[in-house]
Design a protein around this motif. Structure first.
Motif, PDB file in Angstrom:
ATOM      1  N   MET A  18      -1.007   0.896   8.027  1.00  0.00           N
ATOM      2  CA  MET A  18      -1.560   2.143   7.476  1.00  0.00           C
ATOM      3  C   MET A  18      -2.502   2.835   8.454  1.00  0.00           C
ATOM      4  O   MET A  18      -2.927   3.962   8.231  1.00  0.00           O
ATOM      5  CB  MET A  18      -2.365   1.857   6.193  1.00  0.00           C
ATOM      6  CG  MET A  18      -1.637   1.104   5.111  1.00  0.00           C
ATOM      7  SD  MET A  18      -0.303   2.063   4.413  1.00  0.00           S
ATOM      8  CE  MET A  18       1.110   1.166   5.067  1.00  0.00           C
ATOM      9  N   LEU A  19      -2.883   2.105   9.515  1.00  0.00           N
ATOM     10  CA  LEU A  19      -3.927   2.564  10.427  1.00  0.00           C
ATOM     11  C   LEU A  19      -3.289   3.280  11.614  1.00  0.00           C
ATOM     12  O   LEU A  19      -2.284   2.828  12.149  1.00  0.00           O
ATOM     13  CB  LEU A  19      -4.703   1.323  10.905  1.00  0.00           C
ATOM     14  CG  LEU A  19      -6.097   1.459  11.498  1.00  0.00           C
ATOM     15  CD1 LEU A  19      -7.048   2.156  10.522  1.00  0.00           C
ATOM     16  CD2 LEU A  19      -6.607   0.066  11.863  1.00  0.00           C
ATOM     17  N   ARG A  20      -3.899   4.404  12.029  1.00  0.00           N
ATOM     18  CA  ARG A  20      -3.389   5.073  13.241  1.00  0.00           C
ATOM     19  C   ARG A  20      -3.763   4.234  14.468  1.00  0.00           C
ATOM     20  O   ARG A  20      -4.790   3.544  14.466  1.00  0.00           O
ATOM     21  CB  ARG A  20      -3.975   6.468  13.357  1.00  0.00           C
ATOM     22  CG  ARG A  20      -5.459   6.493  13.689  1.00  0.00           C
ATOM     23  CD  ARG A  20      -5.885   7.822  14.306  1.00  0.00           C
ATOM     24  NE  ARG A  20      -7.333   7.956  14.328  1.00  0.00           N
ATOM     25  CZ  ARG A  20      -8.147   7.408  15.233  1.00  0.00           C
ATOM     26  NH1 ARG A  20      -7.671   6.626  16.195  1.00  0.00           N
ATOM     27  NH2 ARG A  20      -9.454   7.626  15.172  1.00  0.00           N
TER      28      ARG A  20
ATOM     29  N   GLU B 261      -4.142  -1.419  18.339  1.00  0.00           N
ATOM     30  CA  GLU B 261      -3.826  -1.115  19.748  1.00  0.00           C
ATOM     31  C   GLU B 261      -3.291   0.307  19.872  1.00  0.00           C
ATOM     32  O   GLU B 261      -2.515   0.767  19.023  1.00  0.00           O
ATOM     33  CB  GLU B 261      -2.736  -2.071  20.270  1.00  0.00           C
ATOM     34  CG  GLU B 261      -3.143  -3.525  20.363  1.00  0.00           C
ATOM     35  CD  GLU B 261      -3.747  -3.905  21.716  1.00  0.00           C
ATOM     36  OE1 GLU B 261      -4.165  -2.990  22.460  1.00  0.00           O
ATOM     37  OE2 GLU B 261      -3.799  -5.110  21.990  1.00  0.00           O
ATOM     38  N   LEU B 262      -3.694   0.968  20.946  1.00  0.00           N
ATOM     39  CA  LEU B 262      -3.199   2.339  21.194  1.00  0.00           C
ATOM     40  C   LEU B 262      -1.751   2.304  21.649  1.00  0.00           C
ATOM     41  O   LEU B 262      -1.322   1.350  22.283  1.00  0.00           O
ATOM     42  CB  LEU B 262      -4.066   3.006  22.265  1.00  0.00           C
ATOM     43  CG  LEU B 262      -5.383   3.601  21.752  1.00  0.00           C
ATOM     44  CD1 LEU B 262      -6.255   4.024  22.929  1.00  0.00           C
ATOM     45  CD2 LEU B 262      -5.114   4.821  20.853  1.00  0.00           C
TER      46      LEU B 262
ATOM     47  N   ALA C 138      -3.467 -11.329  13.813  1.00  0.00           N
ATOM     48  CA  ALA C 138      -2.767 -10.146  13.296  1.00  0.00           C
ATOM     49  C   ALA C 138      -2.503  -9.127  14.405  1.00  0.00           C
ATOM     50  O   ALA C 138      -1.730  -8.189  14.204  1.00  0.00           O
ATOM     51  CB  ALA C 138      -3.582  -9.503  12.176  1.00  0.00           C
ATOM     52  N   GLY C 139      -3.155  -9.308  15.550  1.00  0.00           N
ATOM     53  CA  GLY C 139      -2.894  -8.419  16.682  1.00  0.00           C
ATOM     54  C   GLY C 139      -3.910  -7.293  16.856  1.00  0.00           C
ATOM     55  O   GLY C 139      -3.670  -6.360  17.621  1.00  0.00           O
TER      56      GLY C 139
ATOM     57  N   LEU D 116       0.842  -1.189   0.000  1.00  0.00           N
ATOM     58  CA  LEU D 116       0.000   0.000   0.000  1.00  0.00           C
ATOM     59  C   LEU D 116       0.885   1.249   0.000  1.00  0.00           C
ATOM     60  O   LEU D 116       1.806   1.354   0.817  1.00  0.00           O
ATOM     61  CB  LEU D 116      -0.939  -0.027   1.208  1.00  0.00           C
ATOM     62  CG  LEU D 116      -2.025  -1.116   1.138  1.00  0.00           C
ATOM     63  CD1 LEU D 116      -2.656  -1.343   2.509  1.00  0.00           C
ATOM     64  CD2 LEU D 116      -3.085  -0.772   0.093  1.00  0.00           C
ATOM     65  N   PRO D 117       0.613   2.179  -0.925  1.00  0.00           N
ATOM     66  CA  PRO D 117       1.517   3.321  -1.123  1.00  0.00           C
ATOM     67  C   PRO D 117       1.206   4.493  -0.184  1.00  0.00           C
ATOM     68  O   PRO D 117       1.021   5.622  -0.626  1.00  0.00           O
ATOM     69  CB  PRO D 117       1.235   3.696  -2.585  1.00  0.00           C
ATOM     70  CG  PRO D 117      -0.216   3.364  -2.765  1.00  0.00           C
ATOM     71  CD  PRO D 117      -0.509   2.195  -1.877  1.00  0.00           C
ATOM     72  N   PHE D 118       1.138   4.190   1.120  1.00  0.00           N
ATOM     73  CA  PHE D 118       0.846   5.241   2.086  1.00  0.00           C
ATOM     74  C   PHE D 118       1.826   5.105   3.250  1.00  0.00           C
ATOM     75  O   PHE D 118       2.390   4.030   3.483  1.00  0.00           O
ATOM     76  CB  PHE D 118      -0.589   5.117   2.609  1.00  0.00           C
ATOM     77  CG  PHE D 118      -1.629   5.035   1.511  1.00  0.00           C
ATOM     78  CD1 PHE D 118      -2.009   6.181   0.811  1.00  0.00           C
ATOM     79  CD2 PHE D 118      -2.193   3.811   1.166  1.00  0.00           C
ATOM     80  CE1 PHE D 118      -2.950   6.104  -0.206  1.00  0.00           C
ATOM     81  CE2 PHE D 118      -3.130   3.724   0.144  1.00  0.00           C
ATOM     82  CZ  PHE D 118      -3.508   4.868  -0.545  1.00  0.00           C
ATOM     83  N   GLY D 119       1.989   6.181   3.963  1.00  0.00           N
ATOM     84  CA  GLY D 119       2.856   6.130   5.138  1.00  0.00           C
ATOM     85  C   GLY D 119       2.152   5.435   6.297  1.00  0.00           C
ATOM     86  O   GLY D 119       0.941   5.259   6.272  1.00  0.00           O
ATOM     87  N   PRO D 120       2.918   5.055   7.325  1.00  0.00           N
ATOM     88  CA  PRO D 120       2.308   4.441   8.504  1.00  0.00           C
ATOM     89  C   PRO D 120       1.314   5.398   9.165  1.00  0.00           C
ATOM     90  O   PRO D 120       1.487   6.619   9.097  1.00  0.00           O
ATOM     91  CB  PRO D 120       3.490   4.176   9.444  1.00  0.00           C
ATOM     92  CG  PRO D 120       4.720   4.357   8.618  1.00  0.00           C
ATOM     93  CD  PRO D 120       4.368   5.223   7.469  1.00  0.00           C
ATOM     94  N   ASP D 121       0.290   4.848   9.795  1.00  0.00           N
ATOM     95  CA  ASP D 121      -0.680   5.623  10.587  1.00  0.00           C
ATOM     96  C   ASP D 121      -1.417   6.681   9.759  1.00  0.00           C
ATOM     97  O   ASP D 121      -1.836   7.711  10.293  1.00  0.00           O
ATOM     98  CB  ASP D 121       0.001   6.328  11.773  1.00  0.00           C
ATOM     99  CG  ASP D 121       0.820   5.370  12.623  1.00  0.00           C
ATOM    100  OD1 ASP D 121       0.748   4.150  12.367  1.00  0.00           O
ATOM    101  OD2 ASP D 121       1.516   5.838  13.525  1.00  0.00           O
ATOM    102  N   THR D 122      -1.591   6.452   8.462  1.00  0.00           N
ATOM    103  CA  THR D 122      -2.220   7.459   7.598  1.00  0.00           C
ATOM    104  C   THR D 122      -3.731   7.543   7.787  1.00  0.00           C
ATOM    105  O   THR D 122      -4.311   8.610   7.646  1.00  0.00           O
ATOM    106  CB  THR D 122      -1.929   7.124   6.108  1.00  0.00           C
ATOM    107  OG1 THR D 122      -0.513   7.135   5.926  1.00  0.00           O
ATOM    108  CG2 THR D 122      -2.569   8.148   5.179  1.00  0.00           C
TER     109      THR D 122
END
Lengths: 271, 271
Positions: free
Chosen positions: A133-135, A270-271, A190-191, A101-107
């Motif tokens: 990709m998920l915050r 997870e936070l 996957a956690g 996926l062409p996005f940064g982490p936590d996008t």
């Protein structure tokens, strides 16, 4: 769909596009009623295909900003066209593979994925890629079917045989048509946190003609779509095939019934 | 249950009584939430068994007057005891066979029947017998399971084999463990109007421990109950049996899932 063009078991014909659109509109309420994203949230839809779910998603959360990706340029063009035609303006499209996926982490605040995992050789890896990709605290939502849930009257072993042909072909192509029941362990493995799975059963009898039509146009049409492959691979002889399909249509007659179960699952990073 | 003592596949042991009570309490909300009878209405419960549903019914409609019948005197005694113990006063009991109900025509405003039809050699005839007892415009409600709906992860052909043993034995005794999917045609064939069928799916994974326990104590216990008969009738060898049961328990572990679908149907006697 995030499958290379030659590994998508249902193909990408116009009839298939029509089938996917019909499917999405009929099942929209049942599958989508509890998915609403707040205004301003950034939502990634992975494997938007021809946009069948995209228009429902975008309409249900008009204040959210959607990025919908698919591996197939051809499907994306159809999706773009459809969204434009319906006057929906909160979606942008991008060609992308779920594993890259062409996005940064936590996008993204949220991720939505419908009818993808069943086609992937490594669904767990795809979950991990999406999680990046998920915050933290963001949600992910999956919807998948499970062909093992098909239950009908009159029952017929030939009808089960033709369904099993699709299950078999999908497995040969690296997918899993019985993945609905596996969402729980895939998401926990996957956690993801706070994983919650809920089955959604579609039931058709004569008192619900729209579901009977849906059953013909969605489920039986999908099975019929693999006829040539199934016979070519000697999974079934043509006589049994015709009988199995006839028996499936038989369940749409006056006294017949048909059930199919979708699984919807949500979880949080997870936070 | 309205089956002669020797034709009730699950038997009438204390463990079975416990199983039926546990089943009723766990599933009460899902199966009963939409059944409420107005004050003053006369309700016939056919095949009350040990009273597992009776107490829920009577509590949910405290102003209605219930007559609960069963063919087994032994079960009726347990049901009476239970109802008395819970301080419920709006139920009277009577020993009766569903095919020969000892009431005049049009006696009842409503009829309620749970987990009976699956055990009957002629369910359609039983519906016609019950319809006679109902006043025109009165309602009838059926709840039945369908063992063909069992879907689990990890999947296992041996687990399906042991489930099929129960289906087979029940059929040999004249019953039908796959009857849930048939409620639609049975009710329309019997001539009921406004027939509406709704499936109710029970789903268990680790996040729903009460359903995992229910799955063990209800479904697996029920299958285990026919072990001796299944092996004696050579439906399965003991090794496959043990493996199948082990595989069913395996679905109750951390990563496992289990689904089962009940069917609830309502209809009216024509005015």
């Amino acid at each position: 769909m995030n499958c290379p063009p030659n590994s998508y078991v249902h193909g990408r014909s116009d009839r298939e596009t029509e089938r996917l659109n019909y499917q999405a509109s009929k099942l929209a309420e049942m599958l989508h009623h509890d998915t609403r994203y707040p205004p301003g949230s950034r939502v990634l839809e992975v494997a938007c295909g021809v946009g069948a779910q995209t228009t429902i998603l975008a309409r249900n959360s008009p204040g959210a900003d959607f990025v919908s990706v698919d591996i197939s340029r051809e499907s994306l063009l159809k999706a773009k066209h459809r969204v434009a035609e319906e006057g929906i303006t909160n979606v942008t499209f991008r060609q992308a593979d779920v594993y890259h996926l062409p996005f940064g982490p936590d996008t993204f605040d949220h991720i939505f994925v419908c009818f993808l995992l069943e086609h992937l050789p490594d669904p767990l890896l795809s979950l991990k890629c999406m999680m990046e990709m998920l915050r933290p605290g963001g949600t992910i939502t999956f919807i998948e079917g499970d062909h093992g849930s098909a239950l009908f009257f009159p029952d017929s072993s030939d009808a089960h045989t033709v369904i099993d042909c699709l299950v078999h072909l999908q497995r040969e192509m690296g997918g899993n048509a019985l993945i609905g029941r596996e969402l729980w362990h895939l998401m926990t493995d996957a956690g993801f946190a706070k994983v919650a799975v809920s089955p959604r059963i579609v039931y058709a009898d004569e008192s619900r003609p729209e579901y009977v039509e849906g059953m013909k146009n969605i489920f039986i049409a999908m099975i019929e779509g693999v006829r040539e492959q199934a016979i070519a691979r000697c999974l079934v002889d043509s006589e049994t095939w015709e009988k199995g399909i006839r028996d499936l249509y038989r369940t749409t007659e006056q006294d017949g019934t048909f059930c199919y179960t979708f699984f919807k699952a949500t979880g949080n990073k997870e936070l």
